[in-house]
Design a protein around this motif. Structure first.
Motif, PDB file in Angstrom:
ATOM      1  N   UNK A 121       0.835  -1.201   0.000  1.00  0.00           N
ATOM      2  CA  UNK A 121       0.000   0.000   0.000  1.00  0.00           C
ATOM      3  C   UNK A 121       0.872   1.254   0.000  1.00  0.00           C
ATOM      4  N   UNK A 122       0.457   2.250  -0.773  1.00  0.00           N
ATOM      5  CA  UNK A 122       1.041   3.591  -0.678  1.00  0.00           C
ATOM      6  C   UNK A 122      -0.104   4.579  -0.484  1.00  0.00           C
ATOM      7  N   UNK A 123       0.030   5.439   0.530  1.00  0.00           N
ATOM      8  CA  UNK A 123      -1.016   6.420   0.853  1.00  0.00           C
ATOM      9  C   UNK A 123      -0.481   7.825   0.604  1.00  0.00           C
ATOM     10  N   UNK A 124      -1.153   8.565  -0.244  1.00  0.00           N
ATOM     11  CA  UNK A 124      -0.749   9.937  -0.581  1.00  0.00           C
ATOM     12  C   UNK A 124      -1.572  10.894   0.275  1.00  0.00           C
ATOM     13  N   UNK A 125      -0.927  11.438   1.310  1.00  0.00           N
ATOM     14  CA  UNK A 125      -1.592  12.367   2.225  1.00  0.00           C
ATOM     15  C   UNK A 125      -0.666  13.550   2.493  1.00  0.00           C
ATOM     16  N   UNK A 126      -0.373  14.352   1.471  1.00  0.00           N
ATOM     17  CA  UNK A 126       0.621  15.424   1.618  1.00  0.00           C
ATOM     18  C   UNK A 126       0.213  16.497   2.614  1.00  0.00           C
ATOM     19  N   UNK A 127      -1.079  16.671   2.848  1.00  0.00           N
ATOM     20  CA  UNK A 127      -1.511  17.695   3.804  1.00  0.00           C
ATOM     21  C   UNK A 127      -0.974  17.409   5.199  1.00  0.00           C
ATOM     22  N   UNK A 128      -0.691  16.156   5.496  1.00  0.00           N
ATOM     23  CA  UNK A 128      -0.169  15.807   6.812  1.00  0.00           C
ATOM     24  C   UNK A 128       1.265  16.289   7.016  1.00  0.00           C
ATOM     25  N   UNK A 129       1.922  16.726   5.940  1.00  0.00           N
ATOM     26  CA  UNK A 129       3.278  17.242   6.066  1.00  0.00           C
ATOM     27  C   UNK A 129       3.285  18.713   6.478  1.00  0.00           C
ATOM     28  N   UNK A 166      -4.239  19.619  13.699  1.00  0.00           N
ATOM     29  CA  UNK A 166      -5.416  20.208  13.072  1.00  0.00           C
ATOM     30  C   UNK A 166      -5.348  19.945  11.586  1.00  0.00           C
ATOM     31  N   UNK A 167      -6.321  19.240  11.113  1.00  0.00           N
ATOM     32  CA  UNK A 167      -6.303  18.890   9.700  1.00  0.00           C
ATOM     33  C   UNK A 167      -6.473  20.108   8.828  1.00  0.00           C
ATOM     34  N   UNK A 168      -5.631  20.149   7.779  1.00  0.00           N
ATOM     35  CA  UNK A 168      -5.827  21.166   6.773  1.00  0.00           C
ATOM     36  C   UNK A 168      -6.546  20.530   5.612  1.00  0.00           C
ATOM     37  N   UNK A 188      -6.316  11.495   6.124  1.00  0.00           N
ATOM     38  CA  UNK A 188      -6.062  10.921   7.443  1.00  0.00           C
ATOM     39  C   UNK A 188      -5.519   9.513   7.245  1.00  0.00           C
ATOM     40  N   UNK A 189      -4.204   9.387   7.299  1.00  0.00           N
ATOM     41  CA  UNK A 189      -3.549   8.111   7.015  1.00  0.00           C
ATOM     42  C   UNK A 189      -4.013   7.012   7.954  1.00  0.00           C
ATOM     43  N   UNK A 190      -4.179   7.340   9.232  1.00  0.00           N
ATOM     44  CA  UNK A 190      -4.558   6.326  10.216  1.00  0.00           C
ATOM     45  C   UNK A 190      -5.889   5.671   9.875  1.00  0.00           C
ATOM     46  N   UNK A 191      -6.897   6.488   9.552  1.00  0.00           N
ATOM     47  CA  UNK A 191      -8.209   5.921   9.228  1.00  0.00           C
ATOM     48  C   UNK A 191      -8.163   5.142   7.920  1.00  0.00           C
ATOM     49  N   UNK A 192      -7.344   5.598   6.979  1.00  0.00           N
ATOM     50  CA  UNK A 192      -7.216   4.874   5.710  1.00  0.00           C
ATOM     51  C   UNK A 192      -6.590   3.507   5.923  1.00  0.00           C
ATOM     52  N   UNK A 220      -7.617   0.842  -6.023  1.00  0.00           N
ATOM     53  CA  UNK A 220      -6.736   2.004  -5.904  1.00  0.00           C
ATOM     54  C   UNK A 220      -7.442   3.290  -6.286  1.00  0.00           C
ATOM     55  N   UNK A 221      -6.998   4.364  -5.650  1.00  0.00           N
ATOM     56  CA  UNK A 221      -7.437   5.694  -6.049  1.00  0.00           C
ATOM     57  C   UNK A 221      -6.482   6.245  -7.111  1.00  0.00           C
ATOM     58  N   UNK A 222      -7.004   7.128  -7.926  1.00  0.00           N
ATOM     59  CA  UNK A 222      -6.151   7.827  -8.884  1.00  0.00           C
ATOM     60  C   UNK A 222      -5.404   8.944  -8.156  1.00  0.00           C
ATOM     61  N   UNK A 223      -4.101   8.907  -8.226  1.00  0.00           N
ATOM     62  CA  UNK A 223      -3.286   9.934  -7.573  1.00  0.00           C
ATOM     63  C   UNK A 223      -2.883  10.986  -8.595  1.00  0.00           C
ATOM     64  N   UNK A 224      -3.066  12.234  -8.239  1.00  0.00           N
ATOM     65  CA  UNK A 224      -2.791  13.343  -9.141  1.00  0.00           C
ATOM     66  C   UNK A 224      -1.591  14.117  -8.601  1.00  0.00           C
TER      67      UNK A 224
END
Length: 688
Positions: free
Chosen positions: A45-53, A595-597, A91-95, A195-199
């Motif tokens: 699995x690869x999870x793209x969650x750049x907002x968490x950075x 705080x989630x963005x 939210x990587x954890x929930x995913x 899979x989701x489409x990653x942009x």
């Protein structure tokens, strides 16, 4: 509780594991993948969650590299019997929890990251999943030795590089040998987790991204080829050629290391084997080349070590007095530096190259960052953030180490009152002027005698070369002699402010050293959308040389994707000890609110489970040749006196304040990229 396991045919399957890829995009020497394969069935699995950075959302060229690397990884996994599942998440954890439930997996494997943001996220994930009955394991895939393994005789972390690296080289046990790729991977049930489409890019970025493929080949197998080519080629002359800015004289491995396409343990072992061969042959120059190259690997290690033990280092100077330095807040200076319009050819050539290619030679990184901090006296974090947004090998730990070194904010950093003259540096790193001519075509016809200081050239020479200073090439933005005077004045002001703060603290009128509530904020230029810090500032009263024509258009360094800034993360950690080399100390307590963005992503690179495709063909164009780690010092570790300031110790104190609430087994971290080395200097990001 986890769902019951089932195969594609409906019969029971035991031991399904999710292997969570992050900045470890390889199948060779990947401890998490190897452990998952040993355990049974695997769902990669690869999870793209750049907002968490947070503020460190990946820049354009980093996102381009990531897309290519994921495509390469998926192809490799398919050849082994499975495929990469990609998910877009906020939210990587929930995913991960959803993936575990939908696949029937009972275990999660991943490799360490060592930055404060990842520490909080990884702890939250372990806590969440273990509470629901899942088994979570994390391992070291990015460092020769874990940060808590390398200590001085008192069990404390080192505060300077030389003794740290000497200890690494003299450890009683060698770094673990790299693991071979698995022969086959038994795939878990992925039918219920498409899979989701990653942009990864938007319309405006396609043209520039297309150029990158001409010079770079992302992917772990290409990284392995690059390593082999360097070890069997330029390495032997590395000690002689590494300072030459014009040409391929360094390894160009830093982007591969940052994204984890290449194992640092493999790099270390392969280089040491080559060194033994040359030693047996009596090739002293080859031995010295390997030592210098390994030192750049050591600096990369040290960057993670520093970030691990001092989690605020990417935001605050580690030496207390530098907090009082009156930085010059001048957006026109910042603009001229970014554009390559300072009037100093070597600096301008470097800045033109970084914008055009996403790459910069080690030596030139030192030159442009030193000019930024010492001559222009701009806040060092502005420069660090610009590097983050524009470099292919953008790496938070490595960039932090480089910029803190250049700014003199490390105990073994460069003296802050030292200014390197770009003219002299030019003849040192580009003696024939070919590097300048390549990136500054307006100076291409200027004789080598004047190439690094055209303002001294006779008018007849300038006319013959077609140069009109102040018109088609700017006059120096500030004279070096004037910059030295301004720096002396600023240092005097800094010491006065620090003395006043000490006096206020001793008199009980101030809470502590470094606390200056009356200071004005150093705000980043609006177009850069950077973070804000509380530091002393100084207006710039020096008038820049008047130019006859308008400045060239400045490309925005803001990500094309809209971001909403996140609030500061407060981390409270208390960490015990554990003997296992593969594990972080097991007693961890964290209290943090993130705080989630929200982020809108309008990119056109599509990554699907079956393939990665471009919605539009990307013609190639340029190639050449770096995010944050985990914080967990042992219970015997204390921050170095050098670093223990109100600015830097706030996070450290918070991390130790809370009582231990629970024990988390198998807890640990990871992250890759490069370091820098010019003689004994550190520089922002790039394995030599």
């Amino acid at each position: 509780m986890p769902h019951s396991n089932s195969s594609n045919g409906g019969s029971p399957i035991n031991n399904i594991s999710i292997v969570w890829f992050r900045r470890d995009l390889r199948v060779e020497d990947n401890p998490a993948l190897a452990a998952g394969v040993r355990a049974g069935y695997v769902v990669p699995v690869f999870i793209w969650a750049p907002e968490e950075e947070g503020h460190y959302y990946p820049g354009r060229v980093s996102r381009w590299w990531l897309c290519q690397s994921l495509r390469h990884l998926d192809s490799s996994l398919r050849s082994l019997g499975t495929s990469l599942i990609t998910k877009r998440s906020f939210d990587t954890a929930s995913t991960l929890l959803d993936l575990l439930n939908s696949t029937g997996a009972t275990s999660l494997f991943f490799n360490h990251l060592y930055d404060p943001l990842s520490l909080v996220r990884d702890h939250r994930i372990k806590e969440l999943l273990t509470a629901r009955g899942f088994t979570v394991h994390s391992l070291n895939a990015d460092l020769l030795y874990e940060p808590w393994e390398v200590t001085d005789e008192n069990g404390c972390p080192f505060s300077t590089f030389a003794p740290f690296w000497n200890k690494c080289l003299s450890m009683s046990y060698d770094p673990a040998a790299p693991l071979l790729p698995p022969k086959r991977i038994k795939s878990g049930d992925i039918s219920r987790c498409p899979s989701d489409t990653l942009v990864f890019e938007d319309e405006s970025e396609r043209g520039s991204n297309a150029l990158l493929a001409r010079a770079w080949s992302p992917g772990w197998q290409n990284a392995d080829k690059s390593l082999s080519s360097f070890i069997n080629g330029p390495l032997i002359d590395y000690s002689v050629n590494r300072k030459n800015a014009d040409g391929t004289t360094t390894s160009l491995l830093s982007p591969h290391l940052h994204f984890g396409e290449l194992s640092v343990r493999k790099v270390f072992h392969v280089a040491r084997i080559k060194q033994l061969v040359w030693a047996n042959e009596g090739n002293e120059a080859g031995e010295e080349s390997v030592n210098l190259f390994l030192k750049s690997i050591g600096l990369r290690e040290y960057s993670r070590y520093l970030s691990f033990h001092h989690p605020c280092s990417h935001e605050r100077p580690l030496l207390s007095h530098l907090r009082f330095f009156p930085w010059v807040v001048d957006e026109s200076y910042f603009k001229a530096w970014r554009q390559g319009r300072t009037g100093y050819p070597l600096v301008d050539a470097g800045m033109r190259e970084i914008w055009a290619t996403g790459w910069l030679h080690n030596c030139i990184r030192v030159v442009v960052s030193s000019f930024f901090v010492k001559v222009l006296q701009l806040p060092w974090r502005w420069g660090m953030k610009y590097f983050w947004d524009t470099l292919l090998d953008a790496d938070l730990e490595s960039d932090t180490l480089g910029w803190q070194y250049i700014s003199g904010t490390l105990p073994d950093g460069r003296e802050f009152d030292r200014i390197d003259n770009p003219q002299f540096e030019g003849y040192k790193f580009d003696p024939d002027g070919e590097y300048v001519r390549r990136w500054l075509p307006e100076l291409a016809r200027l004789p080598t005698e004047w190439i690094h200081h055209p303002w001294d050239a006779p008018e007849s020479v300038l006319q013959a070369a077609g140069i009109e200073l102040g018109s088609n090439y700017p006059l120096p933005i500030i004279e070096i002699s004037t910059a030295k005077e301004r720096l002396e004045e600023a240092l005097t002001e800094m010491w006065h402010i620090e003395a006043a703060s000490r006096a206020a603290m001793e008199n009980g009128t101030e809470e502590g050293l470094g606390d200056s509530s009356e200071s004005q904020y150093i705000d980043y230029p609006i177009e850069t959308n950077m973070e804000v810090d509380l530091e002393h500032t100084r207006t710039n009263n020096i008038q820049a040389t008047t130019r006859r024509f308008l400045d060239q258009t400045v490309p925005s360094i803001t990500s094309s994707l809209v971001r909403i800034e996140e609030e500061e993360i407060s981390v409270d950690i208390d960490i015990g000890e554990e003997d296992s080399r593969a594990e972080v100390p097991i007693n961890v307590t964290i209290d943090a609110q993130i705080h989630e963005g929200t982020d809108t992503n309008s990119t056109i690179l599509h990554f699907t489970p079956s393939r990665v495709e471009f919605s539009e063909e990307s013609s190639s164009s340029y190639t050449e040749r770096g995010l944050v780690p985990v914080w967990s010092p042992s219970s015997t570790s204390t921050p170095s006196e050098h670093f223990f300031t109100q600015e830097t110790s706030r996070g450290y104190a918070d991390l130790q304040r809370l009582p231990q609430a629970h024990q988390i087994t198998n807890w640990r971290p990871h992250s890759p990229s490069v370091s820098w080395e010019v003689e004994n200097t550190v520089q922002p990001n790039a394995i030599g």
